[in-house]
Design an enzyme around this catalytic site. Structure first.
Site, PDB file in Angstrom:
ATOM      1  N   CYS A   2      -2.642  83.754  98.892  1.00 25.97           N
ATOM      2  CA  CYS A   2      -3.326  82.920  97.895  1.00 25.97           C
ATOM      3  C   CYS A   2      -2.903  83.300  96.473  1.00 25.97           C
ATOM      4  O   CYS A   2      -2.541  84.428  96.207  1.00 25.97           O
ATOM      5  CB  CYS A   2      -4.848  83.033  97.957  1.00 25.97           C
ATOM      6  SG  CYS A   2      -5.547  82.783  99.580  1.00 25.97           S
ATOM      7  N   ARG A  27       2.598  81.462  96.786  1.00 24.97           N
ATOM      8  CA  ARG A  27       1.689  82.428  97.408  1.00 24.97           C
ATOM      9  C   ARG A  27       0.794  81.774  98.470  1.00 24.97           C
ATOM     10  O   ARG A  27       0.084  82.466  99.201  1.00 24.97           O
ATOM     11  CB  ARG A  27       0.800  83.071  96.342  1.00 24.97           C
ATOM     12  CG  ARG A  27       1.561  83.838  95.290  1.00 24.97           C
ATOM     13  CD  ARG A  27       0.604  84.480  94.318  1.00 24.97           C
ATOM     14  NE  ARG A  27      -0.276  85.397  95.002  1.00 24.97           N
ATOM     15  CZ  ARG A  27      -0.008  86.662  95.262  1.00 24.97           C
ATOM     16  NH1 ARG A  27       1.126  87.168  94.882  1.00 24.97           N
ATOM     17  NH2 ARG A  27      -0.874  87.423  95.912  1.00 24.97           N
ATOM     18  N   TRP A  74      -3.828  80.241 101.001  1.00 20.30           N
ATOM     19  CA  TRP A  74      -3.093  80.500 102.248  1.00 20.30           C
ATOM     20  C   TRP A  74      -4.160  81.015 103.192  1.00 20.30           C
ATOM     21  O   TRP A  74      -4.623  82.146 103.060  1.00 20.30           O
ATOM     22  CB  TRP A  74      -2.006  81.555 102.006  1.00 20.30           C
ATOM     23  CG  TRP A  74      -1.078  81.773 103.154  1.00 20.30           C
ATOM     24  CD1 TRP A  74       0.069  81.079 103.429  1.00 20.30           C
ATOM     25  CD2 TRP A  74      -1.184  82.770 104.190  1.00 20.30           C
ATOM     26  NE1 TRP A  74       0.665  81.573 104.561  1.00 20.30           N
ATOM     27  CE2 TRP A  74      -0.085  82.616 105.050  1.00 20.30           C
ATOM     28  CE3 TRP A  74      -2.112  83.773 104.470  1.00 20.30           C
ATOM     29  CZ2 TRP A  74       0.124  83.419 106.167  1.00 20.30           C
ATOM     30  CZ3 TRP A  74      -1.908  84.574 105.586  1.00 20.30           C
ATOM     31  CH2 TRP A  74      -0.792  84.395 106.419  1.00 20.30           C
ATOM     32  N   ASN A 100      -8.638  86.299  96.275  1.00 20.69           N
ATOM     33  CA  ASN A 100      -7.466  86.555  97.116  1.00 20.69           C
ATOM     34  C   ASN A 100      -7.689  87.898  97.777  1.00 20.69           C
ATOM     35  O   ASN A 100      -7.939  88.887  97.086  1.00 20.69           O
ATOM     36  CB  ASN A 100      -6.201  86.586  96.232  1.00 20.69           C
ATOM     37  CG  ASN A 100      -4.987  87.084  96.989  1.00 20.69           C
ATOM     38  OD1 ASN A 100      -4.865  86.848  98.191  1.00 20.69           O
ATOM     39  ND2 ASN A 100      -4.101  87.775  96.303  1.00 20.69           N
ATOM     40  N   GLY A 101      -7.623  87.936  99.109  1.00 23.42           N
ATOM     41  CA  GLY A 101      -7.844  89.198  99.816  1.00 23.42           C
ATOM     42  C   GLY A 101      -8.645  88.938 101.072  1.00 23.42           C
ATOM     43  O   GLY A 101      -8.806  87.794 101.502  1.00 23.42           O
ATOM     44  N   GLU A 480      19.639  88.672 109.076  1.00 21.47           N
ATOM     45  CA  GLU A 480      19.189  87.988 107.864  1.00 21.47           C
ATOM     46  C   GLU A 480      19.551  86.498 107.905  1.00 21.47           C
ATOM     47  O   GLU A 480      18.750  85.640 107.516  1.00 21.47           O
ATOM     48  CB  GLU A 480      19.793  88.687 106.635  1.00 21.47           C
ATOM     49  CG  GLU A 480      19.484  88.068 105.285  1.00 21.47           C
ATOM     50  CD  GLU A 480      18.007  87.963 104.941  1.00 21.47           C
ATOM     51  OE1 GLU A 480      17.170  88.517 105.666  1.00 21.47           O
ATOM     52  OE2 GLU A 480      17.689  87.287 103.950  1.00 21.47           O
ATOM     53  N   LYS A 484      16.800  83.530 107.713  1.00 24.58           N
ATOM     54  CA  LYS A 484      16.835  82.464 106.702  1.00 24.58           C
ATOM     55  C   LYS A 484      16.734  81.105 107.384  1.00 24.58           C
ATOM     56  O   LYS A 484      15.964  80.255 106.957  1.00 24.58           O
ATOM     57  CB  LYS A 484      18.133  82.515 105.877  1.00 24.58           C
ATOM     58  CG  LYS A 484      18.250  83.585 104.833  1.00 24.58           C
ATOM     59  CD  LYS A 484      17.334  83.479 103.644  1.00 24.58           C
ATOM     60  CE  LYS A 484      16.011  84.136 103.875  1.00 24.58           C
ATOM     61  NZ  LYS A 484      15.847  85.522 103.620  1.00 24.58           N
ATOM     62  N   GLU A 487      13.117  80.530 109.074  1.00 29.61           N
ATOM     63  CA  GLU A 487      11.927  80.425 108.222  1.00 29.61           C
ATOM     64  C   GLU A 487      11.879  79.152 107.389  1.00 29.61           C
ATOM     65  O   GLU A 487      10.816  78.656 107.077  1.00 29.61           O
ATOM     66  CB  GLU A 487      11.714  81.669 107.362  1.00 29.61           C
ATOM     67  CG  GLU A 487      12.694  81.894 106.250  1.00 29.61           C
ATOM     68  CD  GLU A 487      12.367  83.139 105.421  1.00 29.61           C
ATOM     69  OE1 GLU A 487      11.204  83.529 105.333  1.00 29.61           O
ATOM     70  OE2 GLU A 487      13.314  83.712 104.857  1.00 29.61           O
ATOM     71  N   HIS A 503      24.422  91.500 127.225  1.00 29.91           N
ATOM     72  CA  HIS A 503      23.291  92.043 127.990  1.00 29.91           C
ATOM     73  C   HIS A 503      22.115  91.072 128.063  1.00 29.91           C
ATOM     74  O   HIS A 503      20.988  91.495 128.276  1.00 29.91           O
ATOM     75  CB  HIS A 503      22.859  93.387 127.376  1.00 29.91           C
ATOM     76  CG  HIS A 503      23.984  94.371 127.344  1.00 29.91           C
ATOM     77  ND1 HIS A 503      24.407  95.056 128.453  1.00 29.91           N
ATOM     78  CD2 HIS A 503      24.823  94.738 126.340  1.00 29.91           C
ATOM     79  CE1 HIS A 503      25.435  95.818 128.131  1.00 29.91           C
ATOM     80  NE2 HIS A 503      25.714  95.642 126.856  1.00 29.91           N
ATOM     81  N   LYS A 603       4.802  84.011  99.906  1.00 28.20           N
ATOM     82  CA  LYS A 603       5.810  84.863  99.275  1.00 28.20           C
ATOM     83  C   LYS A 603       5.424  86.336  99.335  1.00 28.20           C
ATOM     84  O   LYS A 603       6.242  87.182  99.673  1.00 28.20           O
ATOM     85  CB  LYS A 603       6.007  84.407  97.825  1.00 28.20           C
ATOM     86  CG  LYS A 603       7.073  85.167  97.065  1.00 28.20           C
ATOM     87  CD  LYS A 603       8.439  84.797  97.557  1.00 28.20           C
ATOM     88  CE  LYS A 603       9.546  85.562  96.884  1.00 28.20           C
ATOM     89  NZ  LYS A 603      10.788  85.540  97.684  1.00 28.20           N
TER      90      LYS A 603
HETATM   91  O1  M6R Z   1       8.092  91.257  98.881  1.00 28.42           O
HETATM   92  P1  M6R Z   1       8.699  91.953 100.041  1.00 28.42           P
HETATM   93  O2  M6R Z   1      10.163  92.210  99.869  1.00 28.42           O
HETATM   94  O3  M6R Z   1       7.979  93.205 100.420  1.00 28.42           O
HETATM   95  O4  M6R Z   1       8.544  90.942 101.242  1.00 28.42           O
HETATM   96  C1  M6R Z   1       8.902  91.287 102.545  1.00 28.42           C
HETATM   97  C2  M6R Z   1       8.927  90.071 103.434  1.00 28.42           C
HETATM   98  O5  M6R Z   1       7.657  89.483 103.499  1.00 28.42           O
HETATM   99  C3  M6R Z   1       9.934  89.019 102.957  1.00 28.42           C
HETATM  100  O6  M6R Z   1      11.216  89.552 102.832  1.00 28.42           O
HETATM  101  C4  M6R Z   1       9.958  87.834 103.928  1.00 28.42           C
HETATM  102  O7  M6R Z   1      10.489  88.226 105.156  1.00 28.42           O
HETATM  103  C5  M6R Z   1      10.732  86.665 103.346  1.00 28.42           C
HETATM  104  N1  M6R Z   1      10.090  85.446 103.672  1.00 28.42           N
HETATM  105  C6  M6R Z   1      12.133  86.598 103.830  1.00 28.42           C
HETATM  106  O8  M6R Z   1      12.848  85.540 103.302  1.00 28.42           O
END
Ligand code: M6R
Length: 608
Positions: A2, A27, A74, A100-101, A480, A484, A487, A503, A603
């Protein structure tokens, strides 16, 4: 997660709050709301949907008043419904809050307050806070908030307004909250980009602090009610950095900002054969020489950066490195002592799991050096020392420029340690620095291939699955690339070490399974990767390869080629990841996905 913002000043709050909360949409984006106060009343509008959709439905500009709070949600506790959207009000409708929390003891509090006659209208944990404040209100809003906070267990960043008070009360515990100090106006926000249009003066609230903001001043208190002096910081980001600047999405802009971000990460830190990070790293030569183990803790993309860091450090510094999911680290009683260096990596500096891992490591006596992008964040403030990535604000939920900047910082640490430990002679350090300096231009040349990558996205965007394979230092790049794609495009994608394919995953390969290989020439497992490509080809798989410019051997056996310039083996990942970021971006965009705000993701993951 949030996003929250609050405003008090001389201007109409709703317009300011609307623009500010949009800057925090990364967020959370399942519902939004704004409350203001005017003429002894609270005015409130909220609904489900992204902020613009909600604004279209409710027209936030109708909310008058120069004090207000806003929220983009969120969902954590309670479904995505209008009633569960914030702000929440008490029974009397005179107090409104944003939160938020997570309040862990909300069920007990709910029961107690309901017995006292409070009527609840939502399923959220947040609603107990507003009823608790209302229950303790005796004419002084700050006092009521202080009493309420002492009963809460869990995390909170809060904004509270009362229709009879010309003030905005804010509080934080384990959820991010900053105060923006303006001229005749003040702000609260979850993150700096929200207020950059109005001020660059920022106060970072600490845990268990409460702030009372008025139009012309503010005061900060501890939970004991004692006043605290706080430092006002000047942030070095500007508001244009938090705008799309003509790009269709923040993610695309951030991919294209990488040469600049990497330049910033290097700036002032290298000169000839000197790596000048001594002050930032905060460790003496003697301490560094004593390090006998390095543990890297991180999540998601930052964890992938850690995996690349493991290769760099073990190869050049000869210290065993373990890379841990931060979320697992503290639940397995890790062996850590004063000669263990823990490196926490986080773009946001607010990832709850990484923060918890850092605290665990410190408790066990380790030194924690963090690699962080957001200054003033919790991880920044709780680490023994911090090396900033200086990538600028990263707004797209999918991390891109933060990743490549993290790799640059890990490289700097590696070469610095290698030099101090006498493992890298002067000449080698100079060469390593030269390799590093080549990167921004090389990255630029990869970015110039964007149209070619887009053409490939057009070929693949309707596929349902994809496999990403790499070996050695490029194995984390396969992970990675897959992250990408999944997500932001919701296409199922797996990353694997190429040799592991035999395997199990090889069973998945057929003509409908695109397989992305990172097969760069300088990779010491290059020949083996060629064999792995052949294995896929002979089973009918369609292969896309990231390969070194001029390499005809790979070209001959694969279906599609993306070229990257040659650099040293340990810097290759910084170049190899770019085509994968672009491929994921264009595929997601062609599919019409919400690239910057993918479903279910936020984020900064500030809940465990
Ligand atoms: O802010 P941070 O680097 O700690 O975040 C870690 C992950 O939440 C972040 O990298 C997440 O996996 C992203 N959505 C990847 O693109």
């Amino acid at each position: 997660m949030c996003g929250i913002v609050g405003y008090i000043g001389g201007r109409q709050a709703s317009g300011i709050l609307l623009n500010s909360i949009k800057r925090l949409e990364y967020r959370g984006y399942d519902s939004a709301g704004i409350a203001t106060t005017i003429g002894g009343k609270i005015l409130l509008k909220k609904d489900i949907g992204k902020i613009d959709e909600v604004d279209k439905k409710v027209n936030f500009s109708e909310l008058k008043g120069d004090i207000g709070i806003a929220h983009t949600r969120w969902a954590t506790c309670g479904k995505v419904t209008k009633d569960n959207a914030h702000p929440h009000t008490g029974c009397g409708g005179k107090i409104a809050i944003i939160h938020n929390g997570i309040i862990e003891n909300h069920s007990e509090l709910h029961e107690e307050l309901a017995e006292k006659g409070h009527r609840f209208v939502s399923e959220t944990d947040t609603e107990v806070i507003v009823h608790l404040i209302e229950d303790n209100y005796k004419g002084d809003l700050k006092e009521a908030v202080l009493v309420a906070l002492k009963k809460l267990e869990g995390s909170y960043a809060l904004g509270v307004i009362h229709s009879d008070h010309n003030e905005l009360v804010a509080a934080r515990n384990d959820s991010p909250l900053i105060i923006g100090v303006g001229d005749g106006e003040n702000f609260i926000a979850s993150d700096v980009p929200a207020i950059l249009d109005h001020t660059k003066k920022v106060i970072y609230l600490d845990n268990e602090e409460v702030a009372v903001l008025k139009k012309d001043g503010l005061e900060v208190f501890g939970l004991d009610g004692n006043k605290r002096e706080k430092e006002v910081h000047e942030v070095d980001w500007d508001s244009t950095q938090a705008e799309k600047q003509g790009y269709k999405h923040f993610m695309l802009k951030e991919i294209f900002e990488q040469p600049q971000a990497v330049t910033e990460a290097i700036k002032g830190r290298v000169e000839d054969s000197n790596i000048m990070i001594k002050d930032e790293i905060g460790l003496s030569e003697e301490q560094i020489k004593k390090i006998n183990r390095i543990i890297i803790v991180a999540c998601g993309t930052s964890w992938h950066a850690g995996l690349v860091g493991e290769f760099m450090l073990e190869e050049l510094v000869d210290i065993p490195v373990e890379v841990e999911y931060a979320s697992e680290f503290r639940y397995r009683d890790p062996i850590v002592d004063e000669n263990t260096l823990v490196i926490a990596i986080s773009q946001s500096g607010e990832t709850a799991d990484t923060l918890a891992a850092l605290r665990e490591a410190k408790k066990k006596g380790a030194k924690v050096v963090s690699i962080v992008n957001v200054k003033g964040s919790s991880i920044d403030r709780e680490s023994d020392s911090v090396i900033y990535t200086y990538a600028g604000p990263e707004i797209g939920v999918a991390s891109t420029k933060a990743f490549t900047s993290q790799l640059v910082v890990l490289y700097l640490i590696t070469v610095y340690f290698g030099k101090l430990k006498g493992l890298l002679p002067e000449e080698q350090v100079r060469n390593r620095v030269r390799d590093l300096r080549k990167l921004p231009l090389q990255m630029q040349s990869v970015l110039e291939e964007k149209d070619y990558i887009k053409l490939h996205a057009e070929k693949f965007y309707q596929r349902k699955n994809a496999l990403y394979l790499g070996r050695g230092i490029n194995y984390p790049i396969a992970l990675e690339g897959a992250l990408k794609l999944k997500e932001i495009s919701y296409i199922h994608a797996e990353g694997y070490p190429a040799a592991e394919m035999k395997h199990g995953p090889i069973a998945l390969i057929d003509k409908d399974m695109p397989v992305v290989f990172i097969a760069t020439k300088d990779d010491r497992t290059y020949k083996k990767v060629l064999s792995n490509i052949e294995e896929v080809k002979s089973r009918g798989g369609e292969v896309i390869a990231i390969e070194s410019k001029g390499d005809d051997d790979v070209k001959k056996i694969v279906d599609h080629n993306f070229y990257i310039p040659e650099n040293s083996y340990i810097l290759t990942p910084i170049l190899a990841v770019i085509p994968l970021q672009l491929l994921a971006y264009y595929i997601a965009d062609l599919k019409g996905c919400s690239v910057d705000n993918p479903r279910n993701l936020a984020k900064a993951v500030s809940v465990e």
